[in-house]
Design an enzyme around this catalytic site. Structure first.
Site: not given
Ligand code: UT7
Length: 334
Positions: A287, A118, A257
């Site tokens: 992204n 990225c 990005h």
């Molecule tokens: O290009 C560079 C590469 N990538 C990035 O820069 C991505 C960077 N990271 C992010 O943008 C965020 O971490 C994400 C968007 C990937 C995730 O957001 P988050 O606020 O960090 O969520 P999380 O992973 O902590 O998950 C929160 C909750 C979890 O449930 P529990 O454990 O709280 O019950 C996940 O299981 O959301 C759940 N979850 C979802 N729920 C519905 C994870 N993915 C999903 C989904 N839909 N798609």
């Protein structure tokens, strides 16, 4: 690392801009129909409403050629080098840039890929600046293109909603460091100890083939990546501002990005920038990895979010880990 103090005519000046997206639009509701997710979760956690997905057989080279053609058309001239930022080349070997150069009719132009995932577009701009400053090339077509969805496990709700496909391109020509469009200092870094926060385990020279298909797909520790991205993009942006002698208040537009709208907002806040300086098209494209920054620039130039004279900071963060930044005063380009 920084590059400054160019001989006359050897600064890299932005002179053409192009973008290409696949036709197919996939919105959050469509994903929610087949994955355990919802439009509301995706929108509030990432800022994404829809993304573009390449059709079967539509490749990184196809998108790169379309974006590159548009960027060159705006300048009315060719290029003697093509630098393609991608981590989803059409084949593992060879690089894709020579095929792009050939399809654009650029003869025997130098052509190679840069893979910093990225952050690739910023690394490719720095590479092109070096080619021009060193007198090796006069006009460089720099493209960021990825069909990143080719790396995704279609059943993984933690990655599928985030990524999309696309390409963006700029043309750089030799010019003077004080003219609009001249790329400023660069700040480039990596931290390979953290490679496994965001990686594809199998398919390379170490682990050539795995019976578990998931090993051939991207795995991401999203929350850790989120934290690093916010801190590094802010820190790196500040480094180029300091090198250029710009104050934070001099910055009109912050083009980061497009990984997550919340990352962009937090990074801008760390820097002390107002929210309205943040340029975002993530709601429409997701992204797009190496294509992200040139696509955001093309969108912002098209709708006059960025206008000539604006002072613009570009910053990226990605797998590797890698990150980097540069800046420029926006030229009269479309
Ligand atoms: O290009 C560079 C590469 N990538 C990035 O820069 C991505 C960077 N990271 C992010 O943008 C965020 O971490 C994400 C968007 C990937 C995730 O957001 P988050 O606020 O960090 O969520 P999380 O992973 O902590 O998950 C929160 C909750 C979890 O449930 P529990 O454990 O709280 O019950 C996940 O299981 O959301 C759940 N979850 C979802 N729920 C519905 C994870 N993915 C999903 C989904 N839909 N798609």
């Amino acid at each position: 690392m920084s590059v400054q103090g160019f001989p006359p005519g050897r600064a890299a000046v932005l002179t053409g801009l192009g973008a290409a997206l696949p036709d197919r639009v996939v919105d959050n509701h469509e994903l929610a129909g087949r994955l355990d997710t919802s439009d509301e979760w995706i929108r509030t956690r990432t800022g994404i409403r829809e993304r573009r997905i390449a059709a079967p057989g539509e490749s990184t080279v196809d998108l790169a050629v379309a974006a590159g053609r548009q960027a060159l058309a705006g300048t009315g001239a060719g290029a003697d080098a093509v630098v393609l930022a991608t981590s989803t080349a059409d084949q593992l070997c060879p690089a894709s840039a020579p095929q792009v150069a050939a399809r654009l009719g650029l003869g025997t132009a130098a052509a190679f890929d840069v893979n910093a995932v990225c952050s690739g577009f910023i690394y490719a701009l720095a590479t092109a600046q070096g080619l021009i400053a060193g007198g090796i090339a006069k006009r460089v077509l720099v493209i960021g293109a990825d069909v990143f969805t080719s790396l995704l496990d279609p059943e993984d709700r933690t990655t599928v909603p985030i990524f999309g496909d696309g390409a963006g391109a700029v043309v750089l020509r030799g010019g003077d460091a004080d003219e609009p469009g001249a790329l400023g200092p660069f700040d480039l870094h990596s931290e390979g100890e953290l490679a496994d926060l965001l990686w594809v385990e199998a398919g390379g020279s170490r682990h050539r083939f795995s019976d578990d298909p998931r090993d051939h797909y991207l795995r991401m520790q999203g929350t850790a990546v989120f934290r690093h991205a916010c801190a590094r993009m802010a820190e790196s942006s500040r480094a180029v501002l300091d090198q250029a002698g710009w104050m934070v208040g001099d910055v009109d537009r912050f083009v980061g990005h497009q990984a997550n709208i919340r990352i962009l907002q937090v990074a801008a806040k760390h820097l002390g920038l107002p929210a309205d300086a943040v340029v975002a098209n993530i709601d429409r494209v997701g992204n797009t990895s190496a294509a992200s920054i040139p696509l955001a620039l093309a969108d912002a130039a098209a709708d006059a979010t960025i206008v000539p004279g604006h002072r613009v900071v570009l910053t990226a963060f990605g797998a590797g880990l890698t990150w980097g930044s540069t800046l420029l005063t926006w030229p009269d380009v479309l």
